[in-house]
Design a protein around this motif. Structure first.
Motif, PDB file in Angstrom:
ATOM      1  N   SER A  77      20.864   4.104  -5.890  1.00 29.69           N
ATOM      2  CA  SER A  77      19.735   3.186  -5.959  1.00 29.69           C
ATOM      3  C   SER A  77      19.973   2.010  -5.021  1.00 29.69           C
ATOM      4  N   PHE A  78      18.889   1.458  -4.494  1.00 24.27           N
ATOM      5  CA  PHE A  78      18.972   0.361  -3.537  1.00 24.27           C
ATOM      6  C   PHE A  78      17.832  -0.594  -3.847  1.00 24.27           C
ATOM      7  N   GLY A  79      18.154  -1.846  -4.102  1.00 24.84           N
ATOM      8  CA  GLY A  79      17.110  -2.809  -4.415  1.00 24.84           C
ATOM      9  C   GLY A  79      17.405  -4.165  -3.803  1.00 24.84           C
ATOM     10  N   MET A  80      16.422  -5.065  -3.924  1.00 21.73           N
ATOM     11  CA  MET A  80      16.570  -6.429  -3.441  1.00 21.73           C
ATOM     12  C   MET A  80      16.105  -7.373  -4.534  1.00 21.73           C
ATOM     13  N   THR A  81      16.745  -8.511  -4.584  1.00 22.00           N
ATOM     14  CA  THR A  81      16.353  -9.535  -5.536  1.00 22.00           C
ATOM     15  C   THR A  81      16.183 -10.864  -4.811  1.00 22.00           C
ATOM     16  N   HIS A  82      15.397 -11.748  -5.403  1.00 22.83           N
ATOM     17  CA  HIS A  82      15.105 -13.064  -4.833  1.00 22.83           C
ATOM     18  C   HIS A  82      14.463 -12.940  -3.447  1.00 22.83           C
ATOM     19  N   ASP A 104      12.686  -9.588  -9.505  1.00 24.19           N
ATOM     20  CA  ASP A 104      12.521 -11.039  -9.475  1.00 24.19           C
ATOM     21  C   ASP A 104      13.860 -11.763  -9.544  1.00 24.19           C
ATOM     22  N   ASP A 105      14.781 -11.211 -10.325  1.00 22.30           N
ATOM     23  CA  ASP A 105      16.087 -11.852 -10.396  1.00 22.30           C
ATOM     24  C   ASP A 105      17.177 -10.793 -10.509  1.00 22.30           C
ATOM     25  N   GLU A 106      18.382 -11.228 -10.297  1.00 23.24           N
ATOM     26  CA  GLU A 106      19.530 -10.329 -10.253  1.00 23.24           C
ATOM     27  C   GLU A 106      19.761  -9.621 -11.590  1.00 23.24           C
ATOM     28  N   ARG A 107      19.656 -10.365 -12.688  1.00 25.70           N
ATOM     29  CA  ARG A 107      19.889  -9.755 -13.998  1.00 25.70           C
ATOM     30  C   ARG A 107      18.953  -8.586 -14.260  1.00 25.70           C
ATOM     31  N   GLU A 108      17.689  -8.731 -13.871  1.00 25.97           N
ATOM     32  CA  GLU A 108      16.716  -7.652 -14.072  1.00 25.97           C
ATOM     33  C   GLU A 108      17.092  -6.421 -13.250  1.00 25.97           C
ATOM     34  N   GLY A 109      17.506  -6.622 -12.005  1.00 29.54           N
ATOM     35  CA  GLY A 109      17.932  -5.496 -11.165  1.00 29.54           C
ATOM     36  C   GLY A 109      19.139  -4.781 -11.735  1.00 29.54           C
ATOM     37  N   VAL A 110      20.143  -5.545 -12.147  1.00 36.29           N
ATOM     38  CA  VAL A 110      21.347  -4.951 -12.727  1.00 36.29           C
ATOM     39  C   VAL A 110      20.994  -4.208 -14.011  1.00 36.29           C
ATOM     40  N   ARG A 111      20.151  -4.816 -14.847  1.00 38.93           N
ATOM     41  CA  ARG A 111      19.760  -4.189 -16.111  1.00 38.93           C
ATOM     42  C   ARG A 111      19.048  -2.861 -15.873  1.00 38.93           C
TER      43      ARG A 111
END
Length: 184
Positions: A77-82, A104-111
């Motif tokens: 998986s590959f994503g971007m935050t902020h 929207d934020d790092e915690r949401e991506g990690v979760r």
């Protein structure tokens, strides 16, 4: 521009510090390849742009290629935050927004990445539904209604997002590729 790599659970986070332009984007891509090739490295990458004021078009294309290599080859998986409004506008103008999962934020991506990983680890004896169009979405819903676990595979990132929104485990990629089917 500099990049600091760290891990949060099973997710590699790349904190990008400063503006990223052409040649610097190639450096970032090379650094990502080195980190991903390390023994035991996670295959889930989250690019944190909280301290990155801008990515030029060349940088976005380099990151899109890295995303394609990781996601479409069934490796992760590959994503971007902020992602700020200037970068988001550039993604939209270049028709590349669909190439990335944006959080929207790092915690949401990690979760979300961690939940997805757990969902796949717990699946055994499941059915793979290839395609999430009109027929595939109907089949997936019928399987779920019958108590059968399934994973959706589709090459269209928008359809993968729809499948995930509907509560299905989903993999983005070409279902004719063995690596994608293995991931599913």
């Amino acid at each position: 521009m500099s990049t600091r790599f760290r891990t949060e659970g099973e997710v590699i986070i790349a904190d990008v510090l400063g503006r990223v332009t052409g040649a610097r984007a190639l450096d970032l891509s090379r650094q990502l390849h080195v980190v991903l090739s390390e023994d035991g490295a996670s295959d889930q990458v989250l690019i944190n742009l909280a301290r990155c004021p801008d990515l030029d078009l060349v940088a976005l294309r380099v990151l899109a290629d890295a995303s394609k290599e990781l996601v479409h080859q069934g490796r992760g998986s590959f994503g971007m935050t902020h992602v700020n409004s200037a970068i988001r506008d550039r993604l939209v103008a270049a028709a590349m927004l669909h190439r990335f999962e944006i959080f929207d934020d790092e915690r949401e991506g990690v979760r979300q990445f961690s939940n997805r990983r757990r969902a796949f680890k717990n699946l055994t004896g499941h059915t793979v539904v290839c395609g999430y169009g009109r027929l595939g979405s109907h089949i997936a819903a019928e399987l779920r209604g019958a108590g059968v676990d399934c994973v959706v595979v589709d090459a269209d990132p928008d359809k993968v997002a729809l499948a995930r929104d509907a509560g299905f485990a989903a993999v983005e990629g070409d279902s004719t590729q063995e690596g994608i089917l293995t991931q599913a």
